[in-house]
Design a protein around this motif. Sequence first.
Motif, short mmCIF file in Angstrom:
data_model
loop_
_atom_site.label_atom_id
_atom_site.label_comp_id
_atom_site.label_asym_id
_atom_site.label_seq_id
_atom_site.Cartn_x
_atom_site.Cartn_y
_atom_site.Cartn_z
N UNK A 199 -2.58 -9.88 14.72
CA UNK A 199 -3.36 -11.00 15.26
C UNK A 199 -4.85 -10.66 15.19
N UNK A 200 -5.19 -9.45 15.61
CA UNK A 200 -6.58 -9.03 15.59
C UNK A 200 -7.12 -8.91 14.17
N UNK A 201 -6.29 -8.45 13.24
CA UNK A 201 -6.72 -8.34 11.85
C UNK A 201 -7.09 -9.72 11.29
N UNK A 202 -6.24 -10.70 11.57
CA UNK A 202 -6.52 -12.06 11.10
C UNK A 202 -7.78 -12.62 11.75
N UNK A 203 -7.96 -12.35 13.05
CA UNK A 203 -9.17 -12.81 13.75
C UNK A 203 -10.42 -12.16 13.16
N UNK A 204 -10.35 -10.85 12.90
CA UNK A 204 -11.49 -10.16 12.32
C UNK A 204 -11.82 -10.71 10.94
N UNK A 205 -10.79 -11.00 10.15
CA UNK A 205 -11.00 -11.55 8.82
C UNK A 205 -11.66 -12.93 8.88
N UNK A 206 -11.44 -13.64 10.01
CA UNK A 206 -12.07 -14.95 10.20
C UNK A 206 -13.47 -14.85 10.77
N UNK A 207 -13.91 -13.63 11.07
CA UNK A 207 -15.27 -13.42 11.55
C UNK A 207 -15.42 -13.20 13.04
N UNK A 208 -14.29 -13.12 13.76
CA UNK A 208 -14.36 -12.91 15.21
C UNK A 208 -14.48 -11.43 15.55
N UNK A 209 -14.96 -11.16 16.76
CA UNK A 209 -14.88 -9.81 17.33
C UNK A 209 -13.46 -9.59 17.85
N UNK A 210 -13.08 -8.33 18.06
CA UNK A 210 -11.70 -8.05 18.45
C UNK A 210 -11.62 -7.01 19.56
N UNK A 211 -10.66 -7.21 20.46
CA UNK A 211 -10.36 -6.26 21.53
C UNK A 211 -8.86 -6.03 21.56
N UNK A 212 -8.47 -4.78 21.62
CA UNK A 212 -7.06 -4.39 21.58
C UNK A 212 -6.62 -3.89 22.94
N UNK A 213 -5.53 -4.47 23.45
CA UNK A 213 -4.90 -3.99 24.68
C UNK A 213 -3.49 -3.54 24.31
#
Length: 248
Positions: A199-213
């Motif tokens: 989910x985070x990889x797809x968000x990052x590819x879309x230009x978002x910042x990411x936080x992992x829990x």
Amino acid sequence: MARNPATADDGRLTGTAVDAVVFDVFGTVVDWRTDVAGEFERVGTRVGAQADWMELTTEWRSLYPPTLLRVVSGEIPWQSLDGLHRMMLDELLAKHGLTEFSDTDRAELVQAWHRLRPWPDSPDGLSQLRETHITATLSNGSIGLLIQLARTGGLPFDTILSAELIHSYKPDPKVYLMAAEQLGVSPQRLLMTACHVEDLRAAADAGLRTAYIPRPLEWGPDRPAPAAPDWVDLTATDISDLARQLAR
């Protein structure tokens, strides 16, 4: 050299770089495994079926990513997550020869996803985070389902965002960009928070910042959470920890 106000001295993302925080819900904010397995056992016992209910729950969930990708690719038409959960459940029960479950029983099991309890840190962590940032869901669950989870679990999101709004599902990049548009922030100032690396990889590819829990129980009691990828902007032990980090 002047310090970048978006990063701490150790290079980590700070709260000043983020306007809003959106959350994956299943697994990140609420515990799906325990409650769905409990409902499986309750309904299964009632109808006289026998199975490893925890394992069956895990297998039901494992059908989720490939089924959503079939929708995103256009292989099957969009329908609500309840409809997809029912399709996956029918496939699962047929595979295991569990014919005891009636249509009513199956509908009841699908509704189990509307009654999931939050992780213990989720309500207070979201309250803390709301003091400094806009908060919202960004889930594949329907708006109605997410409202039920928020109300019954005491989850104080500022608003509810769902992939349903554009008739698609994560990891479609349009879902992440829709969230930025709806919240009126740039993708670069929107933080996607999840316990799922994909989910985070797809968000990052879309230009978002990411936080992992890395929720330890998301993959079952005997499987550790994946290590934090080196490309995520933040890693937090729970939502309260994320709030503390973003308050810097």
